[in-house]
Write an enzyme that holds these catalytic residues in place. Structure first.
Site, PDB file in Angstrom:
ATOM      1  N   TRP A 155     -87.472 -25.010   5.132  1.00  0.00           N
ATOM      2  CA  TRP A 155     -87.012 -26.396   5.539  1.00  0.00           C
ATOM      3  C   TRP A 155     -85.823 -27.070   4.806  1.00  0.00           C
ATOM      4  O   TRP A 155     -85.665 -26.462   3.605  1.00  0.00           O
ATOM      5  CB  TRP A 155     -88.196 -27.271   5.322  1.00  0.00           C
ATOM      6  CG  TRP A 155     -87.809 -28.623   5.360  1.00  0.00           C
ATOM      7  CD1 TRP A 155     -87.665 -29.487   4.211  1.00  0.00           C
ATOM      8  CD2 TRP A 155     -87.856 -29.573   6.609  1.00  0.00           C
ATOM      9  NE1 TRP A 155     -87.322 -30.673   4.924  1.00  0.00           N
ATOM     10  CE2 TRP A 155     -87.511 -30.669   6.229  1.00  0.00           C
ATOM     11  CE3 TRP A 155     -88.102 -29.361   7.848  1.00  0.00           C
ATOM     12  CZ2 TRP A 155     -87.145 -31.887   6.907  1.00  0.00           C
ATOM     13  CZ3 TRP A 155     -88.061 -30.363   8.818  1.00  0.00           C
ATOM     14  CH2 TRP A 155     -87.568 -31.515   8.361  1.00  0.00           C
ATOM     15  N   ASN A 157     -83.841 -30.687   4.133  1.00  0.00           N
ATOM     16  CA  ASN A 157     -83.309 -32.049   4.556  1.00  0.00           C
ATOM     17  C   ASN A 157     -81.873 -32.452   3.759  1.00  0.00           C
ATOM     18  O   ASN A 157     -81.089 -32.053   3.833  1.00  0.00           O
ATOM     19  CB  ASN A 157     -84.457 -33.073   4.351  1.00  0.00           C
ATOM     20  CG  ASN A 157     -85.264 -33.281   3.519  1.00  0.00           C
ATOM     21  OD1 ASN A 157     -86.047 -32.396   2.935  1.00  0.00           O
ATOM     22  ND2 ASN A 157     -85.331 -34.408   2.624  1.00  0.00           N
ATOM     23  N   ASP A 158     -81.956 -33.647   2.949  1.00  0.00           N
ATOM     24  CA  ASP A 158     -80.880 -34.064   2.432  1.00  0.00           C
ATOM     25  C   ASP A 158     -79.856 -33.043   1.633  1.00  0.00           C
ATOM     26  O   ASP A 158     -80.377 -32.228   0.976  1.00  0.00           O
ATOM     27  CB  ASP A 158     -81.261 -35.178   1.321  1.00  0.00           C
ATOM     28  CG  ASP A 158     -82.353 -36.287   1.731  1.00  0.00           C
ATOM     29  OD1 ASP A 158     -82.574 -36.233   2.990  1.00  0.00           O
ATOM     30  OD2 ASP A 158     -82.647 -36.808   1.023  1.00  0.00           O
ATOM     31  N   GLN A 174     -82.248 -30.366  -0.330  1.00  0.00           N
ATOM     32  CA  GLN A 174     -83.690 -30.655  -0.304  1.00  0.00           C
ATOM     33  C   GLN A 174     -84.540 -29.439   0.571  1.00  0.00           C
ATOM     34  O   GLN A 174     -84.012 -29.210   1.634  1.00  0.00           O
ATOM     35  CB  GLN A 174     -84.372 -31.857   0.368  1.00  0.00           C
ATOM     36  CG  GLN A 174     -84.081 -33.086  -0.448  1.00  0.00           C
ATOM     37  CD  GLN A 174     -85.027 -33.204  -1.640  1.00  0.00           C
ATOM     38  OE1 GLN A 174     -86.323 -33.910  -1.247  1.00  0.00           O
ATOM     39  NE2 GLN A 174     -84.616 -32.755  -2.881  1.00  0.00           N
ATOM     40  N   TRP A 182     -91.307 -30.072   5.934  1.00  0.00           N
ATOM     41  CA  TRP A 182     -90.999 -30.767   4.842  1.00  0.00           C
ATOM     42  C   TRP A 182     -92.148 -30.489   3.776  1.00  0.00           C
ATOM     43  O   TRP A 182     -93.343 -30.999   4.222  1.00  0.00           O
ATOM     44  CB  TRP A 182     -90.850 -32.310   5.010  1.00  0.00           C
ATOM     45  CG  TRP A 182     -90.439 -33.141   3.865  1.00  0.00           C
ATOM     46  CD1 TRP A 182     -89.088 -33.262   3.633  1.00  0.00           C
ATOM     47  CD2 TRP A 182     -91.211 -33.714   2.718  1.00  0.00           C
ATOM     48  NE1 TRP A 182     -89.094 -34.053   2.361  1.00  0.00           N
ATOM     49  CE2 TRP A 182     -90.453 -34.235   1.979  1.00  0.00           C
ATOM     50  CE3 TRP A 182     -92.493 -33.855   2.648  1.00  0.00           C
ATOM     51  CZ2 TRP A 182     -90.925 -34.981   0.829  1.00  0.00           C
ATOM     52  CZ3 TRP A 182     -93.060 -34.366   1.607  1.00  0.00           C
ATOM     53  CH2 TRP A 182     -92.450 -35.119   0.796  1.00  0.00           C
ATOM     54  N   PHE A 214     -86.869 -34.524  -5.633  1.00  0.00           N
ATOM     55  CA  PHE A 214     -86.242 -35.133  -4.774  1.00  0.00           C
ATOM     56  C   PHE A 214     -84.663 -35.076  -4.743  1.00  0.00           C
ATOM     57  O   PHE A 214     -84.397 -34.533  -5.733  1.00  0.00           O
ATOM     58  CB  PHE A 214     -86.946 -36.669  -4.529  1.00  0.00           C
ATOM     59  CG  PHE A 214     -88.046 -36.885  -3.544  1.00  0.00           C
ATOM     60  CD1 PHE A 214     -88.908 -35.656  -3.380  1.00  0.00           C
ATOM     61  CD2 PHE A 214     -88.576 -38.070  -3.256  1.00  0.00           C
ATOM     62  CE1 PHE A 214     -90.172 -35.914  -2.780  1.00  0.00           C
ATOM     63  CE2 PHE A 214     -89.504 -38.104  -2.291  1.00  0.00           C
ATOM     64  CZ  PHE A 214     -90.473 -36.892  -2.176  1.00  0.00           C
ATOM     65  N   SER A 215     -84.061 -36.029  -4.096  1.00  0.00           N
ATOM     66  CA  SER A 215     -82.634 -36.176  -3.764  1.00  0.00           C
ATOM     67  C   SER A 215     -81.830 -36.595  -5.150  1.00  0.00           C
ATOM     68  O   SER A 215     -82.658 -37.506  -5.922  1.00  0.00           O
ATOM     69  CB  SER A 215     -82.329 -36.740  -2.672  1.00  0.00           C
ATOM     70  OG  SER A 215     -82.723 -36.110  -1.586  1.00  0.00           O
ATOM     71  N   ARG A 284     -85.288 -44.170  -6.063  1.00  0.00           N
ATOM     72  CA  ARG A 284     -85.130 -42.796  -6.061  1.00  0.00           C
ATOM     73  C   ARG A 284     -83.367 -42.302  -5.649  1.00  0.00           C
ATOM     74  O   ARG A 284     -82.796 -43.462  -5.548  1.00  0.00           O
ATOM     75  CB  ARG A 284     -85.776 -42.069  -5.068  1.00  0.00           C
ATOM     76  CG  ARG A 284     -86.014 -42.307  -3.831  1.00  0.00           C
ATOM     77  CD  ARG A 284     -86.795 -41.495  -2.938  1.00  0.00           C
ATOM     78  NE  ARG A 284     -86.748 -41.603  -1.306  1.00  0.00           N
ATOM     79  CZ  ARG A 284     -87.866 -42.780  -1.017  1.00  0.00           C
ATOM     80  NH1 ARG A 284     -88.772 -43.204  -1.727  1.00  0.00           N
ATOM     81  NH2 ARG A 284     -87.893 -42.776   0.492  1.00  0.00           N
ATOM     82  N   ASP A 285     -83.174 -41.081  -5.622  1.00  0.00           N
ATOM     83  CA  ASP A 285     -82.110 -40.830  -5.026  1.00  0.00           C
ATOM     84  C   ASP A 285     -80.695 -41.057  -6.051  1.00  0.00           C
ATOM     85  O   ASP A 285     -79.652 -41.657  -5.487  1.00  0.00           O
ATOM     86  CB  ASP A 285     -81.594 -41.157  -3.580  1.00  0.00           C
ATOM     87  CG  ASP A 285     -83.089 -40.869  -2.759  1.00  0.00           C
ATOM     88  OD1 ASP A 285     -83.615 -39.709  -3.113  1.00  0.00           O
ATOM     89  OD2 ASP A 285     -83.146 -41.355  -1.568  1.00  0.00           O
ATOM     90  N   GLU A 332     -82.547 -45.634   0.863  1.00  0.00           N
ATOM     91  CA  GLU A 332     -82.841 -44.354   0.380  1.00  0.00           C
ATOM     92  C   GLU A 332     -81.131 -43.962   0.035  1.00  0.00           C
ATOM     93  O   GLU A 332     -79.953 -44.609   0.696  1.00  0.00           O
ATOM     94  CB  GLU A 332     -83.308 -43.489   1.091  1.00  0.00           C
ATOM     95  CG  GLU A 332     -84.931 -43.571   1.407  1.00  0.00           C
ATOM     96  CD  GLU A 332     -85.416 -42.434   2.419  1.00  0.00           C
ATOM     97  OE1 GLU A 332     -84.767 -42.092   3.213  1.00  0.00           O
ATOM     98  OE2 GLU A 332     -86.749 -42.452   2.158  1.00  0.00           O
TER      99      GLU A 332
HETATM  100  C1  FRU Z   1     -84.290 -38.993   2.435  1.00  0.00           C
HETATM  101  C2  FRU Z   1     -85.453 -38.925   1.416  1.00  0.00           C
HETATM  102  C3  FRU Z   1     -85.005 -39.281   0.179  1.00  0.00           C
HETATM  103  C4  FRU Z   1     -85.873 -38.254  -0.867  1.00  0.00           C
HETATM  104  C5  FRU Z   1     -86.039 -37.166   0.068  1.00  0.00           C
HETATM  105  C6  FRU Z   1     -87.204 -36.569  -0.060  1.00  0.00           C
HETATM  106  O1  FRU Z   1     -84.383 -38.123   3.561  1.00  0.00           O
HETATM  107  O2  FRU Z   1     -86.750 -39.450   1.887  1.00  0.00           O
HETATM  108  O3  FRU Z   1     -85.256 -40.568  -0.208  1.00  0.00           O
HETATM  109  O4  FRU Z   1     -85.659 -38.258  -1.974  1.00  0.00           O
HETATM  110  O5  FRU Z   1     -85.745 -37.508   1.180  1.00  0.00           O
HETATM  111  O6  FRU Z   1     -87.194 -35.013   0.683  1.00  0.00           O
END
Ligand code: FRU
Length: 583
Positions: A155, A157-158, A174, A182, A214-215, A284-285, A332
């Protein structure tokens, strides 16, 4: 999608230094043990002892099998654990996930599967190898994007940690290495010299005792402000979020730091992590940049609700909050950067960006961001979220975005990024606005174009296209008195509504300015997605799709309800796949 199976307490993960391995925490010494054997210990639990000899374990995954917690013990101590849809039948496997075990070569390990249906035999199908499991099939799959980045397996994501150093673009992301949903958040890693051809490297940051990863972002610490430099080259430093409870321990969220002294190949987590403890909600992030006038690092951080904040630091470790940025209209994944307006170095503005692509224009004095606009948008719905721009690409602001959702039926991977795109600021009749455009490198994939000019669109017309599913097209249309112009190509439809100043791709509608009687469009079509950039990139829609059977690639049908609409100019290039080389 984002839910995790919280279960009874397992032991904490091992160490903090997780150099270049997929879920491979530093080893602990173990006595030598015998050969592989399968041993179902009890209902809902099974284990298998292995003498660890090679670089990888190949773990059989069956998508839809249900989540199992899998743990590797070396010398009786847990060194890593993760959630995996472990196949229950060795003959029914969707794909093999990788567990890097090089750190424990010559030692004995026990794989312990918990929450695993009684009688399941998936552990019998675990094998060891020095190779990836998919050397013959990687990137050749039916639903593999052909020039958009997608993970080799698992998988995505970000986009995370986007940084350019020494001729290489780093793309962290991610990642769930153990499944196509996820979970197990980890930083996957790929490098490229042209933003198009990527080589996947072992996962860079894996969960540890503080949580899943996480991100976050990465920078080149040119002046070694962090004091982490080991050799002659500046370290790369990554700032990221720990999500503690996801792994059943740690704070809700906190921010961590890691550094690399070998151009991102291996990473060492800072021994005093977290560098910022939990503040509020799901804060976060972190996205970090260097601000030369004050000689400080600036961090943008998502706080809670629709609020963000800025922090500053001299060494990337000690951070002090300097300002709040409230009511951005999204949450985010913040980003912040300065751009010149229409390329004029004398006129610059700061952009503050949030997860769903809303942005503010404003000024920044090194401590405080003062907004000069209400939240604006340049991208509209569709499959486009959590974008991030590169650090250390002077003169260019390059962004990747996650093409959130979309579907990749029965694939050993899930999700893709948009094409890399460049951001600029342009003055428009409505004020200064952000513009997005595919990076010029994309043009290096173009083959021989097909062009037409001055095609009248009375009722219905057609255009020949290069006969391929990978296409890059630039189009100038004169709408005349038409209220609707429909472009049908590759089984997809783009509807232009000139009188409503809008265009529509599938279920997404975006603004469209008719500029001096002309509509300009750039359409980038891959096997699994379409990106449409209107008015030089002032408005944009990114959409994923699953290709249907029998789409006609060599023809575009255009229907219009006007009497004097026309195609002023159309050029369409076939694009080459980036996956023609086996990796
Ligand atoms: C955005 C998010 C971020 C987080 C990450 C977790 O898509 O929710 O805020 O760090 O994905 O995978």
């Amino acid at each position: 999608m984002k839910c995790m199976n919280l279960m009874l307490s397992l032991c904490l993960l091992g160490g903090l230094i997780l150099g270049g391995s997929s879920f491979a925490c530093p080893g602990v010494v173990a006595a030598e043990q015998g050969d592989a054997s399968s041993d179902e210990e009890a209902a809902n639990s099974a284990s298998r002892v292995l003498s660890l000899e090679k670089r990888f374990l190949h773990l059989p995954v069956k998508t839809g099998a249900g989540e199992t917690w899998l743990r590797l013990d070396v010398d009786g101590k847990p060194v890593c654990e993760f959630i995996i849809e472990l196949a229950t039948d060795p003959n029914d496997v969707s794909f093999y996930a990788l567990l890097e075990i090089a750190s424990w070569q010559g030692q004995s390990g026990t794989l312990v599967a918990e929450t695993y249906p009684a009688g399941s035999k998936g552990l019998d199908a675990v094998t060891q190898s020095n190779e990836f499991p998919d050397v013959d099939t990687a990137y050749q799959e039916r639903y593999r994007p052909q020039f958009h980045f997608s993970p080799r397996r698992g998988w995505l994501n970000d986009p995370n940690g986007l940084v350019y150093y020494n001729g290489e673009y780093h793309l962290f992301y991610q990642h769930n290495p153990c499944g196509v949903r996820w979970n197990n958040m980890t930083w996957g890693h790929a490098v490229s010299t042209d933003l198009l051809h990527w080589q996947e490297l072992p996962d860079a940051l894996i969960p540890d005792r503080l949580g899943t990863i996480f991100s976050g972002s990465a920078v080149v610490d040119w002046k070694n402000t962090s004091g982490t430099q080991a050799g002659t080259e500046p370290p790369l430093v990554a700032l990221y979020t720990y999500e503690g409870p996801r792994m059943r321990y740690g704070e809700p969220t906190s921010q961590g730091m890691a550094f690399s002294n070998d151009r991102g190949r291996t990473w060492t987590k800072y021994e005093k992590n977290p560098i910022i403890p939990h503040i509020i909600g799901g804060n976060r992030d972190p996205k970090v940049f260097w601000y030369e006038p004050t000689g400080k690092w600036i961090m943008t951080l998502y706080m809670d609700g629709e609020d963000y904040a800025l922090f500053e630091s001299g060494d990337l470790k000690d951070w002090k909050k300097t300002c709040d940025i409230k009511n951005l209209g999204c949450s985010e994944c913040p980003d912040m950067f300065e751009l010149s307006v229409d390329g004029n170095e004398q006129e610059k503005k700061w952009v503050f960006w949030g997860g769903n692509g809303k942005y503010l224009l404003g000024s920044f004095d090194g401590h405080t961001f003062v907004k000069e606009s209400e939240p604006l948008a340049m991208k509209w719905g569709g499959n486009d979220y959590a974008a991030q721009t590169y650090s250390d690409t002077p003169g260019r602001r390059i962004q990747f975005s996650w093409m959130k959702d979309g579907s990749y039926p029965d694939m050993p991977f899930n999700q893709q990024f948009t094409v890399p795109r460049e951001l600029t600021l342009k003055r428009t009749p409505d004020g200064v606005r952000l513009c997005v455009w595919p990076v010029k490198e994309l043009e290096s994939l173009r083959g021989e174009p097909v062009s037409v000019a001055s095609v009248a669109l009375n009722g219905e017309a057609g255009c020949e296209l290069p006969n391929t599913e990978l296409l890059d097209m630039e189009l100038e249309l004169q709408p005349g008195d038409a209220t609707q112009i429909k472009l049908a190509l590759h089984g997809r439809e783009i509807i232009l509504l000139p009188k409503e100043n809008a265009f529509v791709v599938d279920d997404v509608r975006a603004p469209l300015a008719v500029d001096g009687e002309t509509i300009t469009l750039r359409i980038v079509l891959d096997r699994m997605s379409m990106e449409v950039f209107a008015n030089g990139g002032l408005s944009q829609i990114a959409k994923c799709f699953v290709p249907g059977a029998g789409a006609n690639f060599s023809h575009m049908k255009i229907t219009s309800d006007g009497t004097n609409a026309c195609i002023k100019q159309m050029t369409a290039w076939p694009l080459r796949s980036v996956w023609n080389v086996k990796q």
